[in-house]
Design an enzyme around this catalytic site. Structure first.
Site, PDB file in Angstrom:
ATOM      1  N   THR A 124       0.833  -1.208   0.000  1.00  0.00           N
ATOM      2  CA  THR A 124       0.000   0.000   0.000  1.00  0.00           C
ATOM      3  C   THR A 124       0.865   1.255   0.000  1.00  0.00           C
ATOM      4  OG1 THR A 124      -1.421   1.304   1.472  1.00  0.00           O
ATOM      5  CG2 THR A 124      -0.135  -0.408   2.512  1.00  0.00           C
ATOM      6  N   ASP A 125       0.314   2.336  -0.519  1.00  0.00           N
ATOM      7  CA  ASP A 125       1.045   3.617  -0.472  1.00  0.00           C
ATOM      8  C   ASP A 125       1.219   4.116   0.963  1.00  0.00           C
ATOM      9  OD1 ASP A 125      -1.603   4.339   0.013  1.00  0.00           O
ATOM     10  OD2 ASP A 125      -1.694   5.893  -1.527  1.00  0.00           O
ATOM     11  N   GLU A 126       0.451   3.527   1.897  1.00  0.00           N
ATOM     12  CA  GLU A 126       0.531   4.018   3.288  1.00  0.00           C
ATOM     13  C   GLU A 126       1.897   3.747   3.923  1.00  0.00           C
ATOM     14  OE1 GLU A 126      -2.926   3.635   5.734  1.00  0.00           O
ATOM     15  OE2 GLU A 126      -4.229   3.332   4.004  1.00  0.00           O
ATOM     16  N   TYR A 149      -1.170  -0.340  11.245  1.00  0.00           N
ATOM     17  CA  TYR A 149      -1.459  -1.017   9.971  1.00  0.00           C
ATOM     18  C   TYR A 149      -0.310  -0.818   8.985  1.00  0.00           C
ATOM     19  CZ  TYR A 149      -3.171  -1.377   5.154  1.00  0.00           C
ATOM     20  OH  TYR A 149      -3.284  -1.667   3.813  1.00  0.00           O
ATOM     21  N   LYS A 153       2.447  -3.479   7.369  1.00  0.00           N
ATOM     22  CA  LYS A 153       2.605  -3.687   5.917  1.00  0.00           C
ATOM     23  C   LYS A 153       4.064  -3.423   5.519  1.00  0.00           C
ATOM     24  CE  LYS A 153      -0.052  -4.525   3.145  1.00  0.00           C
ATOM     25  NZ  LYS A 153      -0.513  -5.848   2.629  1.00  0.00           N
ATOM     26  N   VAL A 205     -17.547  12.120   9.268  1.00  0.00           N
ATOM     27  CA  VAL A 205     -16.343  12.545   8.532  1.00  0.00           C
ATOM     28  C   VAL A 205     -15.286  12.932   9.559  1.00  0.00           C
ATOM     29  CG1 VAL A 205     -15.402  14.277   6.956  1.00  0.00           C
ATOM     30  CG2 VAL A 205     -17.689  13.337   6.560  1.00  0.00           C
ATOM     31  N   ARG A 272      -9.016  10.814  13.496  1.00  0.00           N
ATOM     32  CA  ARG A 272      -8.284   9.581  13.804  1.00  0.00           C
ATOM     33  C   ARG A 272      -6.885   9.956  14.294  1.00  0.00           C
ATOM     34  NH1 ARG A 272      -7.425   6.486   8.366  1.00  0.00           N
ATOM     35  NH2 ARG A 272      -9.197   5.182   8.902  1.00  0.00           N
TER      36      ARG A 272
HETATM   37  N1  LIG Z   1      -8.256  -1.327   0.154  1.00  0.00           N
HETATM   38  C1  LIG Z   1      -7.335  -0.504  -0.319  1.00  0.00           C
HETATM   39  O1  LIG Z   1      -7.637   0.629  -0.672  1.00  0.00           O
HETATM   40  C2  LIG Z   1      -5.913  -0.989  -0.473  1.00  0.00           C
HETATM   41  C3  LIG Z   1      -5.010  -0.158  -1.146  1.00  0.00           C
HETATM   42  C4  LIG Z   1      -3.696  -0.610  -1.323  1.00  0.00           C
HETATM   43  C5  LIG Z   1      -3.330  -1.850  -0.863  1.00  0.00           C
HETATM   44  N2  LIG Z   1      -4.225  -2.631  -0.200  1.00  0.00           N
HETATM   45  C6  LIG Z   1      -3.774  -3.958   0.243  1.00  0.00           C
HETATM   46  O2  LIG Z   1      -4.497  -4.914  -0.519  1.00  0.00           O
HETATM   47  C7  LIG Z   1      -4.751  -6.072   0.251  1.00  0.00           C
HETATM   48  C8  LIG Z   1      -6.233  -6.380   0.261  1.00  0.00           C
HETATM   49  O3  LIG Z   1      -6.936  -5.264   0.800  1.00  0.00           O
HETATM   50  P1  LIG Z   1      -8.508  -5.288   0.960  1.00  0.00           P
HETATM   51  O4  LIG Z   1      -8.956  -3.883   1.065  1.00  0.00           O
HETATM   52  O5  LIG Z   1      -9.090  -6.177  -0.074  1.00  0.00           O
HETATM   53  O6  LIG Z   1      -8.630  -5.984   2.386  1.00  0.00           O
HETATM   54  P2  LIG Z   1      -9.842  -6.769   3.053  1.00  0.00           P
HETATM   55  O7  LIG Z   1      -9.728  -6.486   4.513  1.00  0.00           O
HETATM   56  O8  LIG Z   1     -11.122  -6.471   2.351  1.00  0.00           O
HETATM   57  O9  LIG Z   1      -9.516  -8.309   2.779  1.00  0.00           O
HETATM   58  C9  LIG Z   1      -8.519  -9.002   3.453  1.00  0.00           C
HETATM   59  C10 LIG Z   1      -8.782 -10.475   3.278  1.00  0.00           C
HETATM   60  O10 LIG Z   1      -7.709 -11.182   3.910  1.00  0.00           O
HETATM   61  C11 LIG Z   1      -8.259 -12.224   4.681  1.00  0.00           C
HETATM   62  N3  LIG Z   1      -7.338 -12.494   5.791  1.00  0.00           N
HETATM   63  C12 LIG Z   1      -7.063 -11.690   6.850  1.00  0.00           C
HETATM   64  N4  LIG Z   1      -6.173 -12.281   7.651  1.00  0.00           N
HETATM   65  C13 LIG Z   1      -5.866 -13.473   7.076  1.00  0.00           C
HETATM   66  C14 LIG Z   1      -4.988 -14.526   7.415  1.00  0.00           C
HETATM   67  N5  LIG Z   1      -4.249 -14.479   8.532  1.00  0.00           N
HETATM   68  N6  LIG Z   1      -4.908 -15.601   6.600  1.00  0.00           N
HETATM   69  C15 LIG Z   1      -5.658 -15.658   5.476  1.00  0.00           C
HETATM   70  N7  LIG Z   1      -6.520 -14.693   5.105  1.00  0.00           N
HETATM   71  C16 LIG Z   1      -6.612 -13.612   5.897  1.00  0.00           C
HETATM   72  C17 LIG Z   1      -9.610 -11.719   5.164  1.00  0.00           C
HETATM   73  O11 LIG Z   1     -10.474 -12.780   5.526  1.00  0.00           O
HETATM   74  C18 LIG Z   1     -10.083 -10.957   3.932  1.00  0.00           C
HETATM   75  O12 LIG Z   1     -10.775 -11.805   3.052  1.00  0.00           O
HETATM   76  C19 LIG Z   1      -4.194  -5.799   1.642  1.00  0.00           C
HETATM   77  O13 LIG Z   1      -2.933  -6.421   1.729  1.00  0.00           O
HETATM   78  C20 LIG Z   1      -4.052  -4.292   1.698  1.00  0.00           C
HETATM   79  O14 LIG Z   1      -2.980  -3.927   2.526  1.00  0.00           O
HETATM   80  C21 LIG Z   1      -5.510  -2.227   0.006  1.00  0.00           C
END
Ligand SMILES: NC(=O)c1ccc[n+]([C@@H]2O[C@H](COP(=O)([O-])OP(=O)(O)OC[C@H]3O[C@@H](n4cnc5c(N)ncnc54)[C@H](O)[C@@H]3O)[C@@H](O)[C@H]2O)c1
Length: 338
Positions: A124-126, A149, A153, A205, A272
């Site tokens: 993630t960009d975070e 978080y 990551k 918000v 937050r």
């Molecule tokens: N949502 C965003 O805007 C965003 C942006 C950039 C990167 N990401 C990255 O993309 C990835 C997915 O993000 P998301 O928004 O779909 O998240 P999400 O929370 O919707 O999904 C996470 C999934 O991982 C599963 N999970 C959690 N812990 C687990 C474990 N120990 N073993 C197996 N499965 C497990 C959960 O059941 C869920 O299905 C993450 O790694 C996140 O850091 C997200």
């Protein structure tokens, strides 16, 4: 080709499973997901009977279970599995380290042991921290995470980098900006605001609402990952983003306008802790080196997203029960007026 997708029952993971199952009928997609509160098999109803798709319930930090899956053959790993919600990481950091750091290490060990051809870490960009009014994150921006978080990551990213440097593994890391689109769990900004507005509930918000995020429609993230799997240069990091910076309050107002709801639903709540002010991604590298191009801009993507939530009310109302409601109360209950 056997592709292991972890976290494929979550928001981006399930969109990616659809993308790959449909685009590559000759690949076998294995979805390993622990089904935490964020994992929802109802996201995958349209693929669950496809012959090139298998679901396995399991935790990525369970080394024995993970070993068993790799022993049966895995060519490519794409690791989406994560605890992903910043607010939850402030309440309970330990589980973030367990999944996002330890889980990554378990997957890397198995990928190494079984000579997996490619390992892609979805980051993630975070991890870059926060920006002032100008500038953008590039792949060489120093890592400076501000929340538990993003720190977890970052830990995962550093392990991936180290396994490349130490063991010569063929890895990539993608760092994407904020995603939005179908199957986004309704605790996150856009689906939360859409569902609250549709229910005529207050729209909480944070702070002054002027925090800026750089938004990307989830399908464009999936196409970027597809390119990285097939063309990414070993060891490289690729930023992914569509130059769609928006203030949080602009997003909320766009949603209210599209749904014909009044701005009086907006309720400012205490900010937050450690809230990053601005993110903006420079995606020049993936555009120039891998030829990636997003299909959607924010205007087209947000209208498509709102239409999806209107058509899938059953999907999000089923989530908005039980544990989710308790969490919602804990997070926002004390801060909202009546
Ligand atoms: N949502 C965003 O805007 C965003 C942006 C950039 C990167 N990401 C990255 O993309 C990835 C997915 O993000 P998301 O928004 O779909 O998240 P999400 O929370 O919707 O999904 C996470 C999934 O991982 C599963 N999970 C959690 N812990 C687990 C474990 N120990 N073993 C197996 N499965 C497990 C959960 O059941 C869920 O299905 C993450 O790694 C996140 O850091 C997200």
């Amino acid at each position: 080709m056997k592709l292991l997708v972890t976290g494929g029952a979550g928001f981006i993971g399930s969109n990616f499973v659809y993308y790959m199952v449909n685009k590559y009928p000759n690949y076998h997609i294995i979805n390993l997901d622990a089904l935490t509160y964020a994992g929802n098999l109802e996201n995958l109803l349209e693929v669950e009977h496809k012959p090139n798709y298998t679901f396995i319930k399991g935790d990525i930090s369970d080394a024995q279970n993970v070993d068993g899956i790799f022993r049966n053959g895995v060519d490519i790993v794409v690791n989406f599995a994560a605890e992903s919600h910043v607010d939850r990481s402030i309440l309970e950091p330990g589980i973030f380290v367990q999944t996002n750091v330890m889980g990554t290490q378990v997957l890397l060990d198995a990928a190494r042991k079984y000579n997996v051809k490619k390992y892609v870490q979805i980051s993630t960009d975070e991890v870059y921290g926060t920006l002032g009014d100008t500038g953008m994150f590039t792949e060489t921006t120093p890592l400076a995470p501000n929340s538990p978080y993003s720190a977890s990551k970052t830990g995962g990213d550093l392990l991936v980098r180290a396994y490349h440097e130490t063991f010569g593994m063929n890895v990539n890391i993608t760092r994407c900006s904020n995603n939005y689109g179908p199957y986004h769990f309704p605790e996150k900004l856009i689906p939360l605001m859409i569902s609250n507005a549709l229910n005529d509930k207050q729209l909480p918000v944070y702070g002054d609402g002027l925090n800026i995020r750089d938004w990307l429609y989830v399908e464009d993230h999936c196409s970027a990952i597809d390119l990285v799997i097939h063309k990414g240069i070993s060891g490289e990091v690729y930023n992914v983003g569509g130059n769609n910076e928006r203030k949080n309050i602009q997003i909320v107002e766009t949603i209210l306008e599209a749904l014909d709801k009044p701005k009086s639903l907006i309720t400012y709540v205490a900010d937050r802790p450690g809230h990053d002010r601005r993110y903006a991604i420079d995606a020049t590298k993936i555009r120039n080196e891998l030829g990636w191009q997003p299909k959607y801009n924010f205007e087209t993507g947000i209208q498509k997203t709102i239409a999806w939530y209107l058509e899938h009310k059953d999907w999000w109302t089923r989530i908005q029960s039980g544990a989710y409601q308790e969490y919602y109360e804990k997070q926002y209950g004390g801060r909202l007026g009546d």
